[in-house]
Design an enzyme around this catalytic site. Sequence first.
Site, mmCIF file in Angstrom:
data_model
loop_
_atom_site.group_PDB
_atom_site.id
_atom_site.type_symbol
_atom_site.label_atom_id
_atom_site.label_comp_id
_atom_site.label_asym_id
_atom_site.label_seq_id
_atom_site.Cartn_x
_atom_site.Cartn_y
_atom_site.Cartn_z
ATOM 1 N N GLY A 42 6.757 -10.582 20.122
ATOM 2 C CA GLY A 42 6.469 -9.824 18.913
ATOM 3 C C GLY A 42 7.339 -8.585 18.851
ATOM 4 C CG LEU A 45 5.678 -0.418 13.306
ATOM 5 C CD1 LEU A 45 4.713 0.491 12.560
ATOM 6 C CD2 LEU A 45 7.006 0.306 13.491
ATOM 7 C CB ALA A 46 2.778 -2.968 18.946
ATOM 8 C CB SER A 286 -0.672 1.893 -0.445
ATOM 9 O OG SER A 286 -0.959 2.982 0.404
ATOM 10 N NE ARG A 339 -7.653 1.018 4.852
ATOM 11 C CZ ARG A 339 -6.490 0.708 5.424
ATOM 12 N NH1 ARG A 339 -6.439 -0.257 6.324
ATOM 13 N NH2 ARG A 339 -5.388 1.354 5.096
ATOM 14 C CG HIS A 431 -5.656 -4.827 5.493
ATOM 15 N ND1 HIS A 431 -4.396 -5.201 5.094
ATOM 16 C CD2 HIS A 431 -5.547 -3.567 5.969
ATOM 17 C CE1 HIS A 431 -3.547 -4.202 5.323
ATOM 18 N NE2 HIS A 431 -4.220 -3.204 5.868
ATOM 19 C CD GLU A 455 -3.686 -6.463 12.952
ATOM 20 O OE1 GLU A 455 -4.580 -6.943 12.224
ATOM 21 O OE2 GLU A 455 -2.501 -6.353 12.592
ATOM 22 C CG LEU A 471 1.857 2.106 10.120
ATOM 23 C CD1 LEU A 471 2.708 2.836 9.092
ATOM 24 C CD2 LEU A 471 2.446 0.728 10.394
#
Length: 668
Positions: A42, A45-46, A286, A339, A431, A455, A471
């Site tokens: 992967g 970002l991570a 967003s 959320r 999501h 994640e 993020l």
Amino acid sequence: MSKELNSKVPTGQLKDLWTAHKDHIGLVNPANRRNIDIIVVGTGLAGGSASASLAEMGYNVKAFCFQDSPRRAHSIAAQGGINAAKNYQNDGDSVYRLFYDTEKGGDYRSREENTYRLAEVSANIIDQCVAQGVPFAREYGGLLDNRSFGGVQVSRTFYAKGQTGQQLLLGAYSAMNRQIAKGKITMYNRHEMLELVVVDGKARGIIARNLVTGKLERHSAHAVVLGTGGYGNVFFLSTNAMGSNASAAWRAHKKGAYFANPCYTQIHPTCIPRSGDYQSKLTLMSESLRNDGRIWVPKNMEDAVAIREGRLKPTDIKPEDRDYYLERRYPAFGNLVPRDVASRAAKERCDAGYGVNKTGEAVYLDFSSAIMRYGKEQANLHHEYDASDDRIRELGEKIVEAKYGNLFQMYEKIVDQNPYKTPMMIYPAVHYTMGGLWVDYNLMTTIDGCYCIGEANFSDHGANRLGASALMQGLADGYFVLPYTIGDYLQHEIRTGKISTETPEFDEAEKNVKERLEFFINNKGTKSVDHFHRLLGKIMWDNVGMARNEAGLKEAIVEIKRIREEFYKDVFVPGEMNEMNPELEKATRVADFMELAELFAVDALHRTESCGGHFREESQTEEGEALRDDKNFAYVAAWEWTGNPGEAVLHKEKLEFKGIELKQRSYK
């Protein structure tokens, strides 16, 4: 037999834990790092930040992504921003407040020490990304600008217009490219991990498939890092890219990595509503839009019916006839509630018959008030004290366009309505997933040498992630946590030497993968992979979605098993194994979703409380809010594979709260 999990959390004062841990953790000296290989699966970002950081430190990194480039990782879809406790707005923010908001937002179901560490390193992330050239928005004076996001009462979200994820990923990608050029990262694009190889209890490599040629490849390393994102596509329709999947994590789970809290799934309140059965994914608007957008439905049922039938437009509804239900129910936070709270509130209004599109599953996100407010400010700045409403609206639209223009443009392209002139329609959708592989404080799974970041692990977010924290966690893990903690394990590997791929364990792993692929090619059923994926997604959404109950969950478990049996009997995969074959890729991923879905429902059934994104209808307050059961469920539920997802063994990690008071959430 159930057992207590050892999270390896150090002892001491919460605020000092991470610093003290780094001071005493084992290290690998620079000369020895040159002899150690690490696989990173992967490159979002991570994974991207971890690959760049580990290679910069001197390790030999093999990085894998199934996309044609790391730039295509789904991290680019994150729009709104990234949290950090820098207090640029001078509104009372601090590391502790970010920690508190994250714990409370997650409904007190995350490991306290991990969450505090996340808040602690958050400011470092911004400095790192600015140094890489990430074009964060700036105020007139040059300081980085901030937004507010749901579940907080400060402005701590740094952003790059509506492209924050993309810009941060380009920063990590540039750092990766530097190491690729130096030969410290070997990049394997268009490769998919299909099996984890475990030798003597340690993760020693993977079996990957070259997605262009179909060839199976063996890759070895001293440690394997999984940064492969979440499993939201188990619902078929979600905001995730269609290729996003859970196979890497699930393969590790079946080799001994415990899967934690699979039922913790986030429903995002701000998505473009579903328009028909032909859709293959949903589009996110967003959460940053909730800064300035006001959410409402008509107060009067006859108005809602007239809108659905096309006899009224939203602009025909007078302000006094609008129900700004979030502002009404949660006056302290208004439209910026977390959320899970916003999603359930929208569902409640639509279930009551006040939905505003043809399906009855939509509410309005209205910018008219913000446009006029910004317009009046601009008129004053331009000394246009007698400006007309049209002029004020014109000036206000320019400000809104500067802040959210690309999001408005995307909405108009999809819906064919101008959101500057008429309110957006939104509805909740699947999501982010807070569940994932269980990891200890060092980010290692229950398999020695197998790490999980971003994640893909069970995360620092508890039962509900605050907006703009995905993020933050991905980059925190990749830049500032894993590079420290992985050395504690690798210090014992400096005499191991190269890991051979010519071992019985690699032979067995490749044999199993080959048999799995051959089964799908040779099955010759009558229905497509997508047919079964849609069936699975409908069961999941109807029974394990925004609201869950015992009867529905038991029905889901039975139906998931039935669909899985039918899938293996009647799925048809065209083409051959040793060639580019996207349908074969989908088949293996959906096969893993079929098993994960059952564990997901089992986990939701066992947790008879409501917390965050997990809402059991049997456990709610008189006002319809989530009601936790701290006496019986203040733990992480980590499941061990035993050969069947319905027979997984539950292990518990007790959650202790020393730096924060455990209490029922309230955003009123």
